[in-house]
Design a protein around this motif. Structure first.
Motif, PDB file in Angstrom:
ATOM      1  N   MET A  68       0.821  -1.215   0.000  1.00 53.46           N
ATOM      2  CA  MET A  68       0.000   0.000   0.000  1.00 53.46           C
ATOM      3  C   MET A  68       0.854   1.263   0.000  1.00 53.46           C
ATOM      4  O   MET A  68       0.599   2.198  -0.758  1.00 53.46           O
ATOM      5  N   SER A 122      -6.761  -0.852   7.780  1.00 56.84           N
ATOM      6  CA  SER A 122      -8.075  -1.236   7.259  1.00 56.84           C
ATOM      7  C   SER A 122      -8.959  -1.847   8.335  1.00 56.84           C
ATOM      8  O   SER A 122     -10.164  -1.960   8.131  1.00 56.84           O
ATOM      9  N   LYS A 164       2.331   0.059  14.989  1.00 52.85           N
ATOM     10  CA  LYS A 164       1.823   1.372  14.583  1.00 52.85           C
ATOM     11  C   LYS A 164       2.094   2.407  15.680  1.00 52.85           C
ATOM     12  O   LYS A 164       2.498   3.538  15.390  1.00 52.85           O
ATOM     13  N   ASP A 186      10.882   3.020   5.394  1.00 52.54           N
ATOM     14  CA  ASP A 186      10.627   1.650   5.859  1.00 52.54           C
ATOM     15  C   ASP A 186      11.673   1.305   6.904  1.00 52.54           C
ATOM     16  O   ASP A 186      12.482   2.161   7.296  1.00 52.54           O
ATOM     17  N   GLU A 241      -0.225  -4.324  10.012  1.00 52.63           N
ATOM     18  CA  GLU A 241      -1.495  -4.134  10.731  1.00 52.63           C
ATOM     19  C   GLU A 241      -1.358  -4.656  12.168  1.00 52.63           C
ATOM     20  O   GLU A 241      -1.931  -5.680  12.539  1.00 52.63           O
TER      21      GLU A 241
HETATM   22  P1  NAD Z   1       2.770  -4.847   3.607  1.00 55.77           P
HETATM   23  O1  NAD Z   1       3.131  -5.957   4.508  1.00 55.77           O
HETATM   24  O2  NAD Z   1       2.838  -5.055   2.143  1.00 55.77           O
HETATM   25  O3  NAD Z   1       3.658  -3.581   3.945  1.00 55.77           O
HETATM   26  C1  NAD Z   1       3.973  -3.157   5.231  1.00 55.77           C
HETATM   27  C2  NAD Z   1       5.313  -2.455   5.177  1.00 55.77           C
HETATM   28  O4  NAD Z   1       5.541  -1.812   6.409  1.00 55.77           O
HETATM   29  C3  NAD Z   1       6.467  -3.395   4.925  1.00 55.77           C
HETATM   30  O5  NAD Z   1       7.255  -2.918   3.855  1.00 55.77           O
HETATM   31  C4  NAD Z   1       7.246  -3.359   6.245  1.00 55.77           C
HETATM   32  O6  NAD Z   1       8.632  -3.530   6.069  1.00 55.77           O
HETATM   33  C5  NAD Z   1       6.915  -1.980   6.730  1.00 55.77           C
HETATM   34  N1  NAD Z   1       7.075  -1.810   8.162  1.00 55.77           N
HETATM   35  C6  NAD Z   1       6.722  -2.657   9.145  1.00 55.77           C
HETATM   36  N2  NAD Z   1       7.074  -2.146  10.353  1.00 55.77           N
HETATM   37  C7  NAD Z   1       7.651  -0.957  10.124  1.00 55.77           C
HETATM   38  C8  NAD Z   1       8.214   0.030  10.947  1.00 55.77           C
HETATM   39  N3  NAD Z   1       8.242  -0.104  12.267  1.00 55.77           N
HETATM   40  N4  NAD Z   1       8.721   1.130  10.382  1.00 55.77           N
HETATM   41  C9  NAD Z   1       8.707   1.278   9.051  1.00 55.77           C
HETATM   42  N5  NAD Z   1       8.184   0.362   8.209  1.00 55.77           N
HETATM   43  C10 NAD Z   1       7.672  -0.744   8.743  1.00 55.77           C
HETATM   44  O7  NAD Z   1       1.306  -4.422   4.058  1.00 55.77           O
HETATM   45  P2  NAD Z   1       0.210  -3.611   3.223  1.00 55.77           P
HETATM   46  O8  NAD Z   1      -0.702  -4.565   2.563  1.00 55.77           O
HETATM   47  O9  NAD Z   1       0.860  -2.547   2.426  1.00 55.77           O
HETATM   48  O10 NAD Z   1      -0.633  -2.950   4.420  1.00 55.77           O
HETATM   49  C11 NAD Z   1      -0.147  -1.862   5.132  1.00 55.77           C
HETATM   50  C12 NAD Z   1      -1.291  -1.188   5.859  1.00 55.77           C
HETATM   51  O11 NAD Z   1      -2.284  -0.803   4.921  1.00 55.77           O
HETATM   52  C13 NAD Z   1      -1.981  -2.044   6.875  1.00 55.77           C
HETATM   53  O12 NAD Z   1      -2.356  -1.241   7.979  1.00 55.77           O
HETATM   54  C14 NAD Z   1      -3.208  -2.552   6.158  1.00 55.77           C
HETATM   55  O13 NAD Z   1      -4.285  -2.844   7.015  1.00 55.77           O
HETATM   56  C15 NAD Z   1      -3.537  -1.350   5.312  1.00 55.77           C
HETATM   57  N6  NAD Z   1      -4.333  -1.629   4.103  1.00 55.77           N
HETATM   58  C16 NAD Z   1      -4.041  -2.692   3.323  1.00 55.77           C
HETATM   59  C17 NAD Z   1      -4.793  -2.913   2.186  1.00 55.77           C
HETATM   60  C18 NAD Z   1      -4.480  -4.062   1.265  1.00 55.77           C
HETATM   61  O14 NAD Z   1      -5.282  -4.359   0.385  1.00 55.77           O
HETATM   62  N7  NAD Z   1      -3.319  -4.696   1.398  1.00 55.77           N
HETATM   63  C19 NAD Z   1      -5.855  -2.045   1.861  1.00 55.77           C
HETATM   64  C20 NAD Z   1      -6.109  -0.949   2.669  1.00 55.77           C
HETATM   65  C21 NAD Z   1      -5.344  -0.743   3.799  1.00 55.77           C
END
Ligand code: NAD
Length: 735
Positions: free
Chosen positions: A338, A443, A421, A357, A416
């Motif tokens: 995302m 989400s 967070k 990241d 998540e």
């Molecule tokens: P993802 O696992 O693809 O990405 C998460 C990223 O966050 C990773 O690159 C990870 O290295 C990084 N990360 C983790 N801890 C960290 C930290 N302490 N500091 C910096 N970076 C860190 O996940 P995603 O699918 O992109 O989801 C991310 C968020 O978006 C979640 O909260 C999820 O609920 C929300 N979301 C996801 C979707 C979806 O369809 N995947 C849709 C809407 C919202």
């Protein structure tokens, strides 16, 4: 001549230049007064012997995007009032005449005896392109942004001012039908290849070229007004016609499942119109136009897809009094799926992006996503490599929070996990300016809970994107308990800057869109457990008007994510909050069979490396013999899928999660494609009628259980005969 929207000048060669340049507007739009002006201009051209021909052009950057659809909305209201005042027959007669007035003006241009040339300088769509088609020749500028087309079908309508008759008399029938049914916007060269444009010239030579055409002689009588006219693809009743019409009907059904009266009317109007002379053909078109305009589907679609979407995009929910923010740079934390998408759309909107990241490699990986998307654009000829480099230069991949010191907004998209967070919120807030708003893209986690980790909860908000971020046009903005007006204003300014449509919702588990879509998928899970074949569930969902069947959607979103959410809900809310049958299915799929969805090429379907997906037969090990499709009530499956989704929307209204039916409707269409013919979740209930909807729910509840029991608000509305939009209007009137 007294024209409101055009200027008129005649040169020494007797060529009049009619320039459409509506005062006080950035774009030309067709409203009642444009038709009056065109009519007056034709009269003037005919009356003045010195005028040899007329060039119609635009004084704005574009030609025109077409009609002001609020005018058609008003026409619908006038009709309803007229039924009360004069009775249905007289009201219908008036409505027919009013709705075809513009078409008659364009026919007047076509038959007035003097040649008209349209000089198209930019985008020219809908009723504006119908002006161009009515002219005797069309010259287009080589402006790369120029598009012509008749997109009416996309808002439930169809072209009602000659479009359905002139296009198939100029272009071959297959291209014509495709253009009309898809509402495609064509580039100039494609339009020229279809014979809809005569010439493409450099932008600065446009008027000169149009005048030169007139001087060289343009026939003021259209080919179809001459006795020996032949249709480009031959007569309807011919061997060629029979090659076209039966498959065209089949394709129409395949694409629309007959859900859209506007699309159906295009098929009928073209077919019937091509059998008769032009004036009769235009009368046929007008009859269909008037009848389509009166359908609840067209009215609901105009309302949601044009009026409400436009109002939300312009800041309907933006708090007044907070000055507009110019976001120059933003921080995105979490460069995963995302975060990478959010960085891309923000850089596309001209913002500098700090993409953070856990380490620089992970951040760079996120930035590489923008490289990939831009390379796809370059390969398609839609962007240059210089544009790709410029966009990439806007994104700084980093692992250092200190790089956030100058950003104007932060959006986090890390794992998540509330603890992860909370840690990110603390680190970011220590680095950013005190006035900067912090947003979470979570989400599933309530924003109010996350805001507890913030030292500035009034500046904390949810900005919830949908995946894939670059394609999905909706952004759900979530207000936590303490979110202040400034945070909302900044969030909405940001959504506007990235050219997406926002809805504003209050904090709840799943917010609005995922609550509705969760019900849609859950109902399909329960159907699977009842032994309804997978493919049948998805196919019937598509027949209901959904773009993607619920099981295919679940495969795409990931089945393990569904199980994770279900487990979290059970832990946080209690066992009663989850359906044991759904839990059994998801546990079987994920934990026993490892079928986690499309990402692993195995979910409810198998996804072979080559070829089409096929339904996974192993499901029978869980559910036993599936039901015989011939014994399944098709309509009931369709009803269950739509009703459970709309019912959840109605619960969201009762709980105050959504406060405006326009947001519920637009959110449901842009968020997950809820049957667009209905105008959205709440329009669907209004269209059926609250009483009938409650009756439907009660019947389904008796058969399938409490999840279909209507909420209190819905029952009260049914008792009073209220609709969601009726309540909104009443509330506004009382305010
Ligand atoms: P993802 O696992 O693809 O990405 C998460 C990223 O966050 C990773 O690159 C990870 O290295 C990084 N990360 C983790 N801890 C960290 C930290 N302490 N500091 C910096 N970076 C860190 O996940 P995603 O699918 O992109 O989801 C991310 C968020 O978006 C979640 O909260 C999820 O609920 C929300 N979301 C996801 C979707 C979806 O369809 N995947 C849709 C809407 C919202």
């Amino acid at each position: 001549m007294d024209l409101k929207n055009f200027t008129w000048s005649v040169d020494s060669d007797g060529i009049a230049l009619l320039t459409w340049d509506m005062p006080g507007k950035s774009m030309n739009v067709i409203d009642e007064s444009v038709g009056h002006d065109l009519n007056a201009a034709v009269d003037a051209a005919v009356a003045d012997a010195a005028v040899k021909g007329v060039v119609i052009t635009s004084g704005k950057d574009t030609f025109s995007g077409g009609a002001d659809l609020t005018m058609l909305e008003r026409l619908g209201q006038t009709f309803k009032d007229a039924i009360k005042a004069k009775g249905p027959e007289a009201a219908m007669a008036d409505f027919f005449e009013q709705s075809r007035a513009y078409s008659l003006v364009l026919r007047k241009i076509e038959t007035c005896g003097k040649p008209f040339v349209c000089a198209i300088n930019g985008m020219c769509l809908g009723g504006a392109f119908e002006i161009a088609l009515a002219c005797h020749a069309r010259v287009a500028s080589d402006n790369p942004k120029l598009r012509v087309g008749l997109p009416e079908v996309k808002v439930g309508l169809f072209p009602g001012a000659g479009g359905t008759q002139r296009v198939p008399r100029m272009a071959d029938i297959q291209s014509a039908l495709q253009m009309l049914l898809k509402g495609d916007q064509l580039k100039a060269d494609r339009a020229k290849a279809m014979n809809l444009i005569d010439e493409i010239v450099p932008a600065d030579k446009l008027i000169e070229a149009a005048k030169a055409r007139l001087k060289a002689g343009v026939d003021p009588v259209k080919p179809w007004d001459k006795p020996k006219f032949k249709l480009p693809s031959g007569p309807v009743y011919s061997a060629g016609g029979m090659m076209v019409w039966p498959p065209a009907n089949a394709l129409y059904r395949k694409e629309t499942y007959d859900n859209y009266p506007g699309a159906r009317a295009i098929m009928s109007a073209v077919y019937e119109g091509l059998l008769v002379p032009m004036d009769t053909a235009l009368r046929i078109e007008s009859r269909y136009f008037a009848s389509v305009l009166r359908t609840p589907q067209a009215q609901a679609m105009i309302r949601s897809l044009f009026v409400s979407m436009g109002a939300l995009g312009k800041g309907l929910r933006r708090p007044a009094g907070v000055p507009a923010t110019q976001l120059k740079s933003i921080g995105v934390i979490g460069a995963g799926f995302m975060g990478a998408g959010i960085a891309y759309v923000s850089a596309q909107a001209g913002m500098d992006v700090v993409l953070i990241d856990r380490d620089v490699e992970a951040a760079e990986k996120g930035k590489a996503y923008s490289h990939k998307l831009m390379t796809d654009q370059v390969n398609k000829g839609r962007a240059t490599s210089a544009q790709r480099e410029a966009l990439l230069a806007k994104i700084k991949a980093s692992a250092d929070y200190a790089d956030l010191k100058d950003v104007d907004l932060v959006i986090e998209a890390v794992f998540e996990d509330p603890a992860v967070k909370a840690d990110v919120i603390k680190k970011a807030e220590a680095a950013i300016r005190p006035d900067v708003v912090f947003a979470s893209n979570t989400s599933t986690l309530p924003i109010t809970g996350l805001a507890k980790a913030s030292v500035r909860p009034e500046q904390f908000i949810g900005i919830h994107f949908f995946s894939p971020v670059d394609k999905m046009m909706l952004v759900e903005t979530i207000l936590a308990e303490k979110t202040g007006d400034k945070a909302l204003a900044v969030a909405l300014d940001y959504v506007k800057a990235i050219k997406k449509t926002p809805i504003v919702v209050n904090d709840t588990r799943g917010f609005y869109v995922n609550r509705c879509v969760g019900n849609y998928i859950k109902e399909a899970h329960l159907m699977v457990m009842e032994g309804v074949p997978t493919v049948m569930i998805d196919n019937l969902a598509k027949q209901a008007g959904m773009p993607v069947g619920p099981l295919t959607l679940n495969d795409e979103v990931a089945i393990d994510l569904g199980l994770k959410i279900l487990k979290a809900t059970k832990a946080q809310v209690g066992t009663q909050a989850v359906d044991p049958q759904q839990e059994k299915l998801l546990t079987f799929m994920v934990e026993q069979e490892g079928r986690i969805g499309k990402k692993a090429k195995k979910g409810f379907y198998d996804y072979p490396d080559t070829g089409k997906k096929t339904a996974w037969q192993g499901i029978k090990a869980l559910v036993g013999t599936q039901q015989d499709p011939d014994t399944i009530d098709r309509q009931e499956i369709i009803d269950r899928l739509l009703v459970t989704t709309a019912l959840e929307a109605s619960r969201c209204v009762e709980e105050g999660v959504v406060t405006d039916p326009r947001e519920a409707d637009v959110g449901s269409i842009l968020g997950f494609g809820f049957a667009p013919w209905s105008g959205g979740t709440l329009s669907y209930i209004d269209m059926i009628g609250t009483r009938a909807f409650v009756k439907k729910c009660d019947a389904l509840a008796a058969k399938y259980g409490d999840r279909f029991t209507p909420n209190k608000l819905l029952r009260e509305m049914a008792d009073k005969g209220e609709t969601f939009y009726g309540r909104m209007t009443a509330k506004k009137a009382a305010a």
